[in-house]
Design a protein around this motif. Structure first.
Motif, PDB file in Angstrom:
ATOM      1  N   PHE A  59       0.845  -1.193   0.000  1.00 21.85           N
ATOM      2  CA  PHE A  59       0.000   0.000   0.000  1.00 21.85           C
ATOM      3  C   PHE A  59       0.881   1.243   0.000  1.00 21.85           C
ATOM      4  N   HIS A  63       0.345  10.476   4.833  1.00 28.03           N
ATOM      5  CA  HIS A  63      -0.911  11.085   5.294  1.00 28.03           C
ATOM      6  C   HIS A  63      -0.771  12.582   5.559  1.00 28.03           C
ATOM      7  N   SER A 116     -12.079   6.228   7.566  1.00 24.50           N
ATOM      8  CA  SER A 116     -10.918   5.757   6.807  1.00 24.50           C
ATOM      9  C   SER A 116      -9.839   6.824   6.929  1.00 24.50           C
ATOM     10  N   TYR A 118      -6.293   8.291   4.909  1.00 23.66           N
ATOM     11  CA  TYR A 118      -5.346   8.233   3.801  1.00 23.66           C
ATOM     12  C   TYR A 118      -3.942   7.930   4.326  1.00 23.66           C
ATOM     13  N   TYR A 121      -3.031   1.656   6.218  1.00 18.27           N
ATOM     14  CA  TYR A 121      -3.544   0.452   5.582  1.00 18.27           C
ATOM     15  C   TYR A 121      -4.993   0.188   5.984  1.00 18.27           C
ATOM     16  N   GLU A 123      -5.966   1.982   3.220  1.00 20.02           N
ATOM     17  CA  GLU A 123      -6.238   3.164   2.396  1.00 20.02           C
ATOM     18  C   GLU A 123      -4.926   3.740   1.872  1.00 20.02           C
ATOM     19  N   ASP A 124      -4.780   3.815   0.558  1.00 18.74           N
ATOM     20  CA  ASP A 124      -3.555   4.365  -0.022  1.00 18.74           C
ATOM     21  C   ASP A 124      -3.411   5.840   0.316  1.00 18.74           C
TER      22      ASP A 124
END
Length: 351
Positions: A59, A63, A116, A118, A121, A123-124
């Motif tokens: 991934f 962030h 979620s 960014y 993991y 979430e990319d």
């Protein structure tokens, strides 16, 4: 487009992948500009896990980031409910809450159990040329802020939230344990908030030098002095009103307990590599400490942008190293080794 993916501990590879499709309703596509390297990223880089999150497949990290709006979905309204425009530079809050659950409704989106994130993991994140994000998570950057400072608005937001939890008052004494980017920003905010005495501890001299330049009254190198004894001496045995742990290394949490006064406040910001919290129960209990666990932030970007734009918090001064996306693996290795002089590493993705 180029993408940097983490395939396992210390295994980052650059690859070419198709760019994302046009954004859906309430989304925007960004041409990523700059990405910050965070201590929590280092946990994932070194072990493939953070807390109870395990990266079980490749991934994309990253962030802390800013970018330029490349395409708009319908109803693309930013975090202040204003319409976004193609070509705008925006900083992005990486946490995407559901906005519908009990905690979101109560004003605690940072605690949303359905969120979620960014760069966490699965979430990319932002170590890629283009990405699609929620428009509501975007905050336009004023022209006075550089691209490099954009990712640090997230770091500053985390520091602001920690100070909110600390309930710092004018004239309070503060100990900040750990002078990484978050700790340095917490110390700077404590100075701006009117703390009477700000004490910062760390093991790296260049970090402590930055803390002094930003107004810390006392700095303690934990490899050279007994930091707990030094704080006791500086406070004449009373201890500090607020202790903020932003390192989570060795005995830093227990040290923070020992530094706090009776009836004091302890804010825990750092993330332990082994996901364990260890303190001497009797010391914390007998002091009647209020212990706050700090998780991310709550709508702090507007304040972070205002502080940075005013010049009261000079985010650019934290940036010590810059790498292009193609050298992501080198950037992570250098930061993980705590190479001399490293404060904040910025990865330059777009021009």
């Amino acid at each position: 487009m180029q993408v940097a993916r983490l395939y396992g501990p210390r295994d980052i590879r650059i690859a070419d992948e198709p760019p994302p499709l046009r954004p859906a309703r309430g989304e925007v596509r960004l041409h990523v500009g700059t990405v910050g390297l965070c201590g929590s990223d280092l946990h994932l880089y070194e072990t493939g896990r953070i807390g109870y999150t395990n990266a079980s497949s490749p991934f994309v990290l990253g962030h802390e980031f800013m970018g330029v709006v490349d395409a708009l979905g319908d109803e693309a309204l930013d975090g202040l409910h204003e319409p976004l425009q193609v070509g705008q530079r925006v900083a992005v809050d990486p946490a995407v809450p559901c906005w519908r659950c009990e905690l979101c409704e109560q004003g605690h989106p940072n605690l949303c159990p359905h969120h979620s994130f960014y760069g966490l993991y699965p979430e990319d994140g932002a170590l890629r040329d283009y990405m699609t994000v929620s428009a509501r998570n975007c905050f336009p950057m004023p022209d006075s802020l550089s691209d490099a400072s954009g990712p640090l608005l997230e770091t500053l937001g985390v520091a602001i939230h920690a100070l909110d939890l600390a309930k710092l008052r004018i004239g309070h004494s503060v100990a900040v344990l750990g002078a990484g980017p978050v700790g340095l920003l917490i110390a700077r905010l404590a100075v701006l908030a009117g703390a009477d005495s700000v004490i910062v501890s760390d093991k790296f001299g260049w970090r402590l030098q930055k803390a002094r330049a930003w107004g810390a009254g006392h700095t303690l190198n934990v490899d050279e002095v007994d930091a707990v004894a030094a704080v006791a001496e500086l406070t004449r045995g009373r201890g500090v009103d607020v202790a903020i742990e932003a390192a989570w290394a060795d005995q830093s949490v227990q040290q923070a307990v020992a530094m706090a006064r009776y009836g004091g406040r302890l804010v825990l910001v750092g993330i332990p590599p082994d996901d364990k919290l260890r303190i001497q129960h009797s010391a914390a209990r007998r002091k009647g400490l209020t212990i706050m666990m700090s998780r991310r932030m709550k709508h702090t970007y507007p304040r972070a942008i205002q502080l940075a734009a005013s010049g009261k918090v000079a985010l650019d001064e934290l940036v010590s190293h810059r790498f292009p996306l193609a050298q992501t693996a080198d950037a992570y290795a250098r930061n993980a080794a705590y190479a001399p002089g490293v404060n904040k590493v910025i990865l330059q993705v777009g021009s």
